[in-house]
Design a protein around this motif. Structure first.
Motif, short mmCIF file in Angstrom:
data_model
loop_
_atom_site.label_atom_id
_atom_site.label_comp_id
_atom_site.label_asym_id
_atom_site.label_seq_id
_atom_site.Cartn_x
_atom_site.Cartn_y
_atom_site.Cartn_z
N ILE A 10 -23.16 14.30 1.70
CA ILE A 10 -23.75 13.86 0.44
C ILE A 10 -23.28 12.44 0.11
O ILE A 10 -24.08 11.59 -0.28
N GLY A 11 -21.99 12.18 0.29
CA GLY A 11 -21.46 10.84 0.04
C GLY A 11 -22.15 9.79 0.89
O GLY A 11 -22.51 8.71 0.41
N TRP A 12 -22.36 10.12 2.15
CA TRP A 12 -23.06 9.19 3.05
C TRP A 12 -24.50 9.01 2.58
O TRP A 12 -25.01 7.89 2.55
N GLY A 13 -25.14 10.11 2.21
CA GLY A 13 -26.53 10.02 1.75
C GLY A 13 -26.68 9.18 0.50
O GLY A 13 -27.57 8.33 0.40
N ILE A 14 -25.79 9.38 -0.45
CA ILE A 14 -25.84 8.61 -1.70
C ILE A 14 -25.52 7.14 -1.43
O ILE A 14 -26.18 6.25 -1.96
N SER A 15 -24.54 6.89 -0.61
CA SER A 15 -24.16 5.51 -0.30
C SER A 15 -25.25 4.76 0.46
O SER A 15 -25.40 3.55 0.32
N GLY A 16 -26.02 5.49 1.27
CA GLY A 16 -27.04 4.85 2.08
C GLY A 16 -28.39 4.70 1.42
O GLY A 16 -29.27 4.02 1.94
N SER A 17 -28.56 5.32 0.25
CA SER A 17 -29.86 5.26 -0.43
C SER A 17 -30.38 3.84 -0.62
O SER A 17 -31.53 3.56 -0.29
N PRO A 18 -29.57 2.93 -1.14
CA PRO A 18 -30.07 1.56 -1.32
C PRO A 18 -30.49 0.90 -0.01
O PRO A 18 -31.45 0.15 0.04
N CYS A 19 -29.79 1.20 1.09
CA CYS A 19 -30.14 0.63 2.39
C CYS A 19 -31.48 1.15 2.89
O CYS A 19 -32.16 0.49 3.66
N ARG A 20 -31.83 2.35 2.46
CA ARG A 20 -33.11 2.95 2.87
C ARG A 20 -34.23 2.61 1.88
O ARG A 20 -35.35 3.09 2.03
N GLY A 21 -33.90 1.83 0.88
CA GLY A 21 -34.90 1.44 -0.10
C GLY A 21 -35.12 2.44 -1.21
O GLY A 21 -36.05 2.33 -2.00
N ASP A 22 -34.25 3.46 -1.28
CA ASP A 22 -34.34 4.46 -2.35
C ASP A 22 -33.43 4.03 -3.50
O ASP A 22 -32.29 3.63 -3.27
N PRO A 23 -33.91 4.10 -4.72
CA PRO A 23 -33.07 3.70 -5.85
C PRO A 23 -31.90 4.67 -6.08
O PRO A 23 -30.85 4.27 -6.53
N ALA A 24 -32.11 5.94 -5.75
CA ALA A 24 -31.06 6.94 -5.97
C ALA A 24 -31.26 8.09 -5.00
O ALA A 24 -32.34 8.28 -4.43
N TRP A 25 -30.22 8.88 -4.84
CA TRP A 25 -30.24 10.07 -4.00
C TRP A 25 -30.50 11.26 -4.92
O TRP A 25 -29.81 11.41 -5.93
N VAL A 27 -30.99 15.45 -5.64
CA VAL A 27 -30.62 16.78 -5.18
C VAL A 27 -31.83 17.52 -4.61
O VAL A 27 -31.75 18.08 -3.51
N ALA A 28 -32.93 17.53 -5.34
CA ALA A 28 -34.11 18.30 -4.92
C ALA A 28 -34.60 17.88 -3.54
O ALA A 28 -34.90 18.72 -2.69
N VAL A 54 -19.22 9.70 -7.04
CA VAL A 54 -20.64 9.54 -7.35
C VAL A 54 -20.83 9.71 -8.86
O VAL A 54 -19.95 10.22 -9.55
N ARG A 55 -21.99 9.28 -9.33
CA ARG A 55 -22.32 9.52 -10.74
C ARG A 55 -23.80 9.83 -10.83
O ARG A 55 -24.62 9.30 -10.08
N GLU A 56 -24.12 10.72 -11.78
CA GLU A 56 -25.51 11.10 -12.01
C GLU A 56 -26.15 10.08 -12.94
O GLU A 56 -25.53 9.61 -13.90
N LEU A 57 -27.39 9.74 -12.65
CA LEU A 57 -28.11 8.80 -13.50
C LEU A 57 -28.53 9.49 -14.80
O LEU A 57 -29.12 10.57 -14.77
N ALA A 58 -28.21 8.89 -15.91
CA ALA A 58 -28.52 9.48 -17.22
C ALA A 58 -30.02 9.65 -17.43
O ALA A 58 -30.46 10.64 -18.01
N GLY A 62 -30.20 14.90 -11.86
CA GLY A 62 -30.32 15.37 -10.48
C GLY A 62 -30.36 14.24 -9.46
O GLY A 62 -30.42 14.49 -8.26
N CYS A 63 -30.30 13.01 -9.94
CA CYS A 63 -30.28 11.85 -9.04
C CYS A 63 -28.94 11.13 -9.19
O CYS A 63 -28.43 10.96 -10.29
N TYR A 64 -28.39 10.71 -8.06
CA TYR A 64 -27.04 10.16 -8.03
C TYR A 64 -26.98 8.81 -7.32
O TYR A 64 -27.79 8.52 -6.44
N VAL A 65 -25.98 8.04 -7.70
CA VAL A 65 -25.65 6.77 -7.07
C VAL A 65 -24.13 6.75 -6.88
O VAL A 65 -23.42 7.55 -7.50
N PRO A 66 -23.62 5.84 -6.05
CA PRO A 66 -22.16 5.73 -5.94
C PRO A 66 -21.56 5.38 -7.30
O PRO A 66 -22.14 4.62 -8.07
N ALA A 67 -20.41 5.95 -7.60
CA ALA A 67 -19.75 5.69 -8.88
C ALA A 67 -19.10 4.31 -8.91
O ALA A 67 -18.84 3.78 -9.99
#
Length: 129
Positions: A10-25, A27-28, A54-58, A62-67
């Motif tokens: 999960i940490g790798w997925g959340i950390s890599g989201s911006p590199c993949r062009g996703d604003p956030a990682w 859960v669903a 990590v932190r959840e976007l307010a 259900g969407c997270y970014v690195p803290a």
């Protein structure tokens, strides 16, 4: 254990989201492609959140970014989050306490521990993507 492994994924997925062009990682999206329960994923995310990994976007539950900056989040941080005391997680890698253990093994184990302490999610994302 499985929570540590899932925490690293999960940490790798959340950390890599911006590199993949996703604003956030989210859960669903993660659970959809995995054979893992949503309850376990939420428990792991709770632990990662409590430990400032990590932190959840307010505005997107259900969407997270690195803290914090991914360069400051080490693999060891994830181990520590699930093991309790800060030094216990990595020190528990000393599984063989016998006196006849090979010196080279000790040296390699020390190198692995050092790498684990310094390897951060930004490096992992760069190496894998």
């Amino acid at each position: 254990g499985s929570r540590v492994s899932l925490g690293l994924r999960i940490g790798w997925g959340i950390s890599g989201s911006p590199c993949r062009g996703d604003p956030a990682w989210c859960v669903a999206k993660f659970v959809e492609g995995q054979n893992v329960s949503i309850r376990l994923v939420r428990e792991v995310l709770h632990t990662l959140t409590e430990h400032d990994i990590v932190r959840e976007l307010a505005d997107e539950p259900g969407c997270y970014v690195p803290a914090r900056d991914t360069e400051s989040i080490s693999m060891s941080d994830v181990f520590k989050a699930f093991q309790g005391t800060p030094d216990k997680a990595v020190d528990n890698l000393d599984v063989a306490q016998t006196t006849d253990i090979d010196d080279r093994f000790d040296a390699e184990l020390g190198t692995f521990k050092d790498r684990l302490q310094t390897l951060n999610f930004r490096q992992i994302v760069r190496e894998i993507t």
